[in-house]
Design a protein around this motif. Structure first.
Motif, PDB file in Angstrom:
ATOM      1  N   THR A   1       0.865  -1.177   0.000  1.00 35.18           N
ATOM      2  CA  THR A   1       0.000   0.000   0.000  1.00 35.18           C
ATOM      3  C   THR A   1       0.904   1.230   0.000  1.00 35.18           C
ATOM      4  N   VAL A   2       0.697   2.106  -0.974  1.00 38.00           N
ATOM      5  CA  VAL A   2       1.525   3.293  -1.151  1.00 38.00           C
ATOM      6  C   VAL A   2       0.733   4.513  -0.714  1.00 38.00           C
ATOM      7  N   VAL A   3       1.306   5.304   0.179  1.00 37.38           N
ATOM      8  CA  VAL A   3       0.654   6.502   0.702  1.00 37.38           C
ATOM      9  C   VAL A   3       1.506   7.719   0.365  1.00 37.38           C
ATOM     10  N   ALA A   4       0.885   8.736  -0.200  1.00 38.51           N
ATOM     11  CA  ALA A   4       1.569   9.997  -0.490  1.00 38.51           C
ATOM     12  C   ALA A   4       0.525  11.044  -0.856  1.00 38.51           C
ATOM     13  N   ARG A   5       0.979  12.284  -1.051  1.00 36.74           N
ATOM     14  CA  ARG A   5       0.048  13.376  -1.359  1.00 36.74           C
ATOM     15  C   ARG A   5      -0.333  13.418  -2.844  1.00 36.74           C
ATOM     16  N   ARG A   6       0.578  13.019  -3.713  1.00 34.93           N
ATOM     17  CA  ARG A   6       0.371  13.217  -5.154  1.00 34.93           C
ATOM     18  C   ARG A   6      -0.303  11.995  -5.760  1.00 34.93           C
ATOM     19  N   GLU A   7      -1.560  12.169  -6.094  1.00 33.92           N
ATOM     20  CA  GLU A   7      -2.380  11.036  -6.509  1.00 33.92           C
ATOM     21  C   GLU A   7      -1.904  10.415  -7.814  1.00 33.92           C
ATOM     22  N   ARG A   8      -1.590  11.220  -8.791  1.00 31.75           N
ATOM     23  CA  ARG A   8      -1.181  10.659 -10.080  1.00 31.75           C
ATOM     24  C   ARG A   8       0.073   9.798  -9.934  1.00 31.75           C
ATOM     25  N   GLU A   9       1.018  10.267  -9.141  1.00 29.46           N
ATOM     26  CA  GLU A   9       2.274   9.540  -8.974  1.00 29.46           C
ATOM     27  C   GLU A   9       2.074   8.215  -8.235  1.00 29.46           C
ATOM     28  N   ILE A  10       1.246   8.219  -7.176  1.00 30.89           N
ATOM     29  CA  ILE A  10       1.078   6.958  -6.444  1.00 30.89           C
ATOM     30  C   ILE A  10       0.245   5.963  -7.241  1.00 30.89           C
ATOM     31  N   LEU A  11      -0.663   6.450  -8.071  1.00 28.61           N
ATOM     32  CA  LEU A  11      -1.401   5.532  -8.947  1.00 28.61           C
ATOM     33  C   LEU A  11      -0.452   4.867  -9.937  1.00 28.61           C
ATOM     34  N   ALA A  12       0.542   5.626 -10.411  1.00 28.26           N
ATOM     35  CA  ALA A  12       1.519   5.056 -11.343  1.00 28.26           C
ATOM     36  C   ALA A  12       2.375   3.994 -10.648  1.00 28.26           C
ATOM     37  N   VAL A  13       2.775   4.263  -9.411  1.00 28.17           N
ATOM     38  CA  VAL A  13       3.563   3.281  -8.666  1.00 28.17           C
ATOM     39  C   VAL A  13       2.730   2.026  -8.403  1.00 28.17           C
ATOM     40  N   ALA A  14       1.476   2.220  -8.006  1.00 27.67           N
ATOM     41  CA  ALA A  14       0.602   1.064  -7.763  1.00 27.67           C
ATOM     42  C   ALA A  14       0.431   0.226  -9.023  1.00 27.67           C
ATOM     43  N   HIS A  15       0.356   0.890 -10.164  1.00 27.49           N
ATOM     44  CA  HIS A  15       0.240   0.148 -11.431  1.00 27.49           C
ATOM     45  C   HIS A  15       1.502  -0.689 -11.682  1.00 27.49           C
ATOM     46  N   GLU A  16       2.677  -0.114 -11.416  1.00 27.73           N
ATOM     47  CA  GLU A  16       3.920  -0.872 -11.599  1.00 27.73           C
ATOM     48  C   GLU A  16       3.970  -2.075 -10.661  1.00 27.73           C
ATOM     49  N   ILE A  17       3.507  -1.897  -9.430  1.00 28.41           N
ATOM     50  CA  ILE A  17       3.485  -3.009  -8.477  1.00 28.41           C
ATOM     51  C   ILE A  17       2.553  -4.109  -8.978  1.00 28.41           C
ATOM     52  N   ALA A  18       1.410  -3.709  -9.502  1.00 29.04           N
ATOM     53  CA  ALA A  18       0.451  -4.690 -10.013  1.00 29.04           C
ATOM     54  C   ALA A  18       1.027  -5.473 -11.186  1.00 29.04           C
ATOM     55  N   THR A  19       1.814  -4.809 -12.030  1.00 31.61           N
ATOM     56  CA  THR A  19       2.417  -5.525 -13.161  1.00 31.61           C
ATOM     57  C   THR A  19       3.434  -6.565 -12.696  1.00 31.61           C
ATOM     58  N   LEU A  20       3.924  -6.437 -11.466  1.00 36.14           N
ATOM     59  CA  LEU A  20       4.823  -7.438 -10.888  1.00 36.14           C
ATOM     60  C   LEU A  20       4.051  -8.612 -10.287  1.00 36.14           C
ATOM     61  N   GLY A  21       2.732  -8.561 -10.386  1.00 40.78           N
ATOM     62  CA  GLY A  21       1.904  -9.650  -9.883  1.00 40.78           C
ATOM     63  C   GLY A  21       1.535  -9.536  -8.425  1.00 40.78           C
TER      64      GLY A  21
END
Length: 486
Positions: free
Chosen positions: A261-281
């Motif tokens: 679970t990624v927590v930060a202020r910048r929504e666009r950036e954390i959504l991008a990180v979450a997407h990368e994590i999801a691509t790792l399965g």
């Protein structure tokens, strides 16, 4: 987890020191990841190993059955020079004892060890710019190092440890594999304390604790080697994961099998990180939250916990702004909120959960070498110092609940925050004091974070570990040539 998942530097290793239990532990550790142990004959025609381990064990204070022998400086200098000529290598010193001064150690042994360690650290500083990384592991009370203090003395030592057990072979093996890994590329002359918190100088509690106080084994002793670095089935909360060190730490945890679970202020950036994590399965969740809004943090933990248990907290967010007299009070309060109070609020909420379910947890706080003596960063320095002290205190109070807490202290790391706040002249001045001669990258810090989250570091707590290219050695900028390696 395999060698491919924990990339080891090279394929050959040599161990210098007495044959026996510690030697066997290192041999099995290297063989578990496909590294071949070779003999060192001292000849000039012998192939240079990729990894060199030296044993400086046998301290009298822990009643070692094998007396301590001097460091083989000649052999080490020869191997170091050959590695430097090749441009790569890892050197690891394993020593025993708890750090600090122990009156039970003969003065001659203490003096000899201090000289050997100073020699080693000097060597490490000189090697670092040649692609060779030298670091240390300090092991506390450990039967696998032939320590035989007896039941009464063992109990007396354990009473002063946050993690009330002796070191196991797997604890030493995992620390060696971390330092031998490719990811450990910006750590110079650092000491990993595999000692259960012995170096914290813990005083037993004022009042009897209701927490479990018997000797505990916090991980399955049938696991070992690279398997201890596997985070499959774990759920990690990474605060400040939108960029820089936090982002790379979140991705590294996912690469090793964790849901994040990624927590930060910048929504666009954390959504991008979450997407990368999801691509790792792995399962990923992005949460937009300003950690300076303290009242929202405990409810956030409760909501996340209701969906899935949180096994680790990585606090990587930070506010770093130069001070000016006209806004100093406001900046100081905000720095304390972001760098310290937000961390404490989240950690407290998790500690209560972990203590209640008795399954333990891990906290990794990201400090900063910039929290030292940099003009105009008084509030930043004070807030980071508070974070570090709180973490070490948490290690002491949380140990009985199988909660570990450690700090990572990065040096000059190329991140958006550092690049935006530090002008070129400032960075050049930093580089002049870094033996390795370069700024670090977030990818240099993330493997240490993952190690401290995993069972590989199950006997490491209260540590402040530097990832700074040797800056913490504290030397002046070069006033003359680097000199030789001997």
């Amino acid at each position: 987890m395999t060698k491919d998942a924990l990339p080891i530097h090279g394929s050959t290793a040599v161990v210098l020191g007495p044959r026996g239990t510690a030697y066997d532990v290192l041999r099995e550790a290297f063989e578990s990841v496909g590294v071949k142990l070779v003999d060192d004959t001292g000849g000039q025609d012998v192939a240079v190993p990729d990894i060199c381990c030296a044993l400086l064990t046998g301290t009298a204070v822990l009643d070692s059955a094998t007396p301590s022998a001097p460091l083989p400086r000649g052999n080490l200098a020869r191997i170091a020079a050959a590695m430097a000529g090749r441009g790569s290598g890892r050197m690891i010193l394993v020593l025993d004892g708890g750090g600090g001064l122990h009156t039970g150690v003969p003065a001659e042994e203490a003096a000899a060890r201090a000289a050997d360690l100073a020699w080693w650290r000097q060597l490490a500083a000189r090697l670092s710019c040649h692609g060779v990384l030298a670091n240390q592991i300090r092991v506390g009370i450990a039967p696998c190092l032939s320590h035989r203090p007896g039941p009464q003395r063992t109990a007396a030592v354990l009473r002063h440890l946050p993690l009330r057990r002796v070191a196991q072979p797997a604890d030493l093996a995992a620390a060696v594999l971390h330092l031998a890994s490719e990811g450990c590329g910006y750590t110079v002359a650092e000491t990993i304390p595999v000692d259960g918190g012995m170096g914290l100088t813990m005083v037993p509690p004022l009042r009897p604790s209701r927490a479990r106080t018997e000797s505990t084994e916090p991980f399955d002793q049938s696991r070992g080697g690279a398997d201890l670095f596997d985070l499959s089935g774990r759920h990690c909360l990474v605060v400040g994961g939108s960029s820089g060190i936090g982002r790379e730490a979140a991705l590294e945890l996912a690469r090793r099998g964790a849901d994040v679970t990624v927590v930060a202020r910048r929504e666009r950036e954390i959504l991008a990180v979450a997407h990368e994590i999801a691509t790792l399965g792995r399962r990923a969740e992005a949460v937009r939250q300003d950690v300076s809004h303290l009242d929202a943090l405990e409810p956030l933990v409760e909501r996340l916990w209701s969906a899935a248990r949180i096994d680790a907290l990585v606090y990587a967010t930070g506010l770093c702004e130069p001070e000016a007299p006209d806004h100093q009070p406001a900046l100081r309060e905000r720095a304390l909120d972001v760098n310290y109070r937000g961390y404490v609020t989240l950690a407290d909420a998790l500690v209560r959960r972990w203590a209640s379910d008795r399954r333990g947890g891990a906290v990794v706080a990201i400090g900063s070498a910039g929290a030292g003596f940099v003009p105009g960063l008084e509030s930043y320095a004070a807030s980071k110092a508070a974070l570090i002290q709180h973490t070490r205190s948490l290690a002491v109070s949380g140990g009985r609940h199988r909660i570990r807490a450690n700090c990572v202290q990065p040096g000059l790391i190329s991140t958006p925050m550092a690049d935006a706040s530090a002008h070129e002249g400032f960075q050049d001045a930093w580089l002049a004091r870094i033996p390795q001669g370069r700024a670090g990258l977030p990818g240099d810090v993330a493997p240490l974070v993952a190690y401290l989250v995993s069972d590989a570091s199950a006997y490491v707590t209260g540590a402040v570990l530097h990832v700074d290219g040797g800056l913490a050695l504290g030397g002046l900028p070069p006033l003359a040539g680097n000199g030789g390696l001997a």
